[in-house]
Scaffold this motif. Structure first.
Motif, mmCIF file in Angstrom:
data_model
loop_
_atom_site.group_PDB
_atom_site.id
_atom_site.type_symbol
_atom_site.label_atom_id
_atom_site.label_comp_id
_atom_site.label_asym_id
_atom_site.label_seq_id
_atom_site.Cartn_x
_atom_site.Cartn_y
_atom_site.Cartn_z
ATOM 1 N N PHE A 1 56.455 36.089 20.994
ATOM 2 C CA PHE A 1 55.590 36.602 19.931
ATOM 3 C C PHE A 1 54.139 36.683 20.387
ATOM 4 O O PHE A 1 53.714 36.013 21.334
ATOM 5 C CB PHE A 1 55.683 35.714 18.685
ATOM 6 N N HIS B 1 53.638 38.016 15.514
ATOM 7 C CA HIS B 1 54.286 39.314 15.664
ATOM 8 C C HIS B 1 55.297 39.256 16.802
ATOM 9 O O HIS B 1 54.943 38.994 17.949
ATOM 10 C CB HIS B 1 53.242 40.405 15.938
ATOM 11 N N GLN B 2 56.535 39.489 16.456
ATOM 12 C CA GLN B 2 57.619 39.443 17.430
ATOM 13 C C GLN B 2 57.453 40.571 18.446
ATOM 14 O O GLN B 2 57.184 41.715 18.083
ATOM 15 C CB GLN B 2 58.973 39.593 16.723
ATOM 16 N N LYS C 1 51.790 48.779 17.071
ATOM 17 C CA LYS C 1 53.068 48.829 16.348
ATOM 18 C C LYS C 1 53.046 47.938 15.110
ATOM 19 O O LYS C 1 53.671 48.254 14.089
ATOM 20 C CB LYS C 1 54.188 48.398 17.289
ATOM 21 N N ASN C 2 52.305 46.853 15.207
ATOM 22 C CA ASN C 2 52.239 45.897 14.099
ATOM 23 C C ASN C 2 51.010 46.083 13.214
ATOM 24 O O ASN C 2 50.714 45.226 12.379
ATOM 25 C CB ASN C 2 52.267 44.473 14.652
ATOM 26 N N GLU D 1 51.964 46.881 21.463
ATOM 27 C CA GLU D 1 52.554 45.894 20.563
ATOM 28 C C GLU D 1 51.658 45.662 19.343
ATOM 29 O O GLU D 1 52.139 45.562 18.208
ATOM 30 C CB GLU D 1 52.784 44.577 21.305
ATOM 31 N N LEU D 2 50.359 45.592 19.562
ATOM 32 C CA LEU D 2 49.434 45.405 18.450
ATOM 33 C C LEU D 2 49.401 46.626 17.545
ATOM 34 O O LEU D 2 49.369 46.507 16.311
ATOM 35 C CB LEU D 2 48.035 45.117 18.992
ATOM 36 N N LYS E 1 47.824 45.986 13.917
ATOM 37 C CA LYS E 1 46.715 45.069 14.149
ATOM 38 C C LYS E 1 45.508 45.729 14.813
ATOM 39 O O LYS E 1 44.507 45.050 15.080
ATOM 40 C CB LYS E 1 47.169 43.871 14.993
ATOM 41 N N SER F 1 49.410 34.707 23.519
ATOM 42 C CA SER F 1 50.862 34.622 23.676
ATOM 43 C C SER F 1 51.195 33.712 24.846
ATOM 44 O O SER F 1 50.553 33.775 25.896
ATOM 45 C CB SER F 1 51.478 36.007 23.911
ATOM 46 N N SER G 1 48.448 35.677 12.048
ATOM 47 C CA SER G 1 49.753 36.329 11.909
ATOM 48 C C SER G 1 50.504 36.256 13.229
ATOM 49 O O SER G 1 49.909 36.270 14.307
ATOM 50 C CB SER G 1 49.598 37.783 11.466
#
Length: 271
Positions: free
Chosen positions: A174, A5-6, A69-70, A66-67, A72, A123, A3
């Motif tokens: 991303f 993720h922005q 938030k998504n 960030e992870l 993950k 990334s 996946s």
């Protein structure tokens, strides 16, 4: 099983500031952007990011947010700490391709000893024309021979022509999350330089199996810590939180707490 993720604006900015801080500290400069460092990096300069421990804690914080938030980090207990910030050049280091586990060869990380329940995160931090790229393929976890294999990358039982390639854009906006049995490699071409960050998550408890692999010199499993508590900004805070969690969970005389202390003493050269 992969996946994209922005990055949020704050996440992207935070990562850029941390990387810039380390570069300025390493070169003893005060530049406002990474651009002035690129010529030196293209000439082969290497930067020991992991020596800047507070910065690595701060980078981990941004990436974990960030992870989270998504979604993950659901079902995840461990994280590789510190994360890896890499500078990849157009030409591999001298004799690097003689290594059986050189990442220019197509591979899955568990073949070299990473946990089979690990999850890769990647990334790009800087890209340019002609820079090394990540070449990635769909997971082969359903292949028993691939999962059972343990050995060098050059001789791995894998047929590239049967793999399904994943298009990984050459952009820095991303996070890419993929299964540890997704074959991948560093694909070098041109004359450019690349900066990237990569690390692994661990689905299971990182302290569930403390064996000889915990402290081994090559891919020690002690590099997997619990997910970081929000707010830590220094290495001392990161360590203190981990040790306190272990003491509260397993006890002050537990093998888990002793294993972490021994790992820190060996790999971070602390008394």
């Amino acid at each position: 099983m992969h996946s994209f993720h922005q990055f949020s604006e704050t996440g992207k900015q935070g990562i850029s500031e941390i990387v810039l801080h380390v570069l300025n500290a390493e070169f003893n400069t005060n530049h406002a952007t990474t651009e002035p460092f690129l010529d030196e990096l293209r000439r082969g300069k290497r930067v020991p990011f992991k020596q800047y421990r507070d910065s690595m804690v701060q980078l981990e914080q941004v990436l974990a947010k960030e992870l989270q938030k998504n979604g993950k980090l659901e079902g995840v207990y461990g994280i590789e700490f510190p994360v890896n910030v890499r500078i990849a050049h157009a030409v591999p280091p001298k004799d690097y391709l003689k290594l059986v586990d050189a990442t220019d060869y197509l591979h899955c990380d568990p073949w070299a000893g990473e946990p089979t329940d690990s999850i890769n995160v990647f990334s790009y931090l800087h890209t340019e024309e002609g820079c090394p790229q990540l070449q990635l393929f769909e997971s082969i976890r359903a292949n028993p021979a691939a999962v059972a294999y343990n050995g060098g990358y050059r001789d791995a039982p894998i047929e590239k022509e049967k793999l399904e390639e994943i298009d990984v854009p050459l952009r820095t906006d991303f996070l890419l999350v993929f299964d540890s049995f997704s074959p991948h490699r560093t694909f070098r071409k041109g004359n450019g330089v690349r900066m990237s960050v990569d690390f692994r998550l661990k689905a299971g408890d990182p302290y569930a199996d403390i064996s000889e692999s915990w402290m081994r010199d090559r891919i020690p499993l002690g590099k997997y810590w619990y997910l970081p508590a929000q707010g830590a900004s220094t290495f001392d805070e990161r360590v203190s939180t981990e040790l306190n969690t272990l003491a509260e969970t397993f006890g002050t005389e537990s093998r888990e707490l002793k294993a972490r202390k021994d790992y820190i003493e060996k790999f971070f050269e602390l008394a």
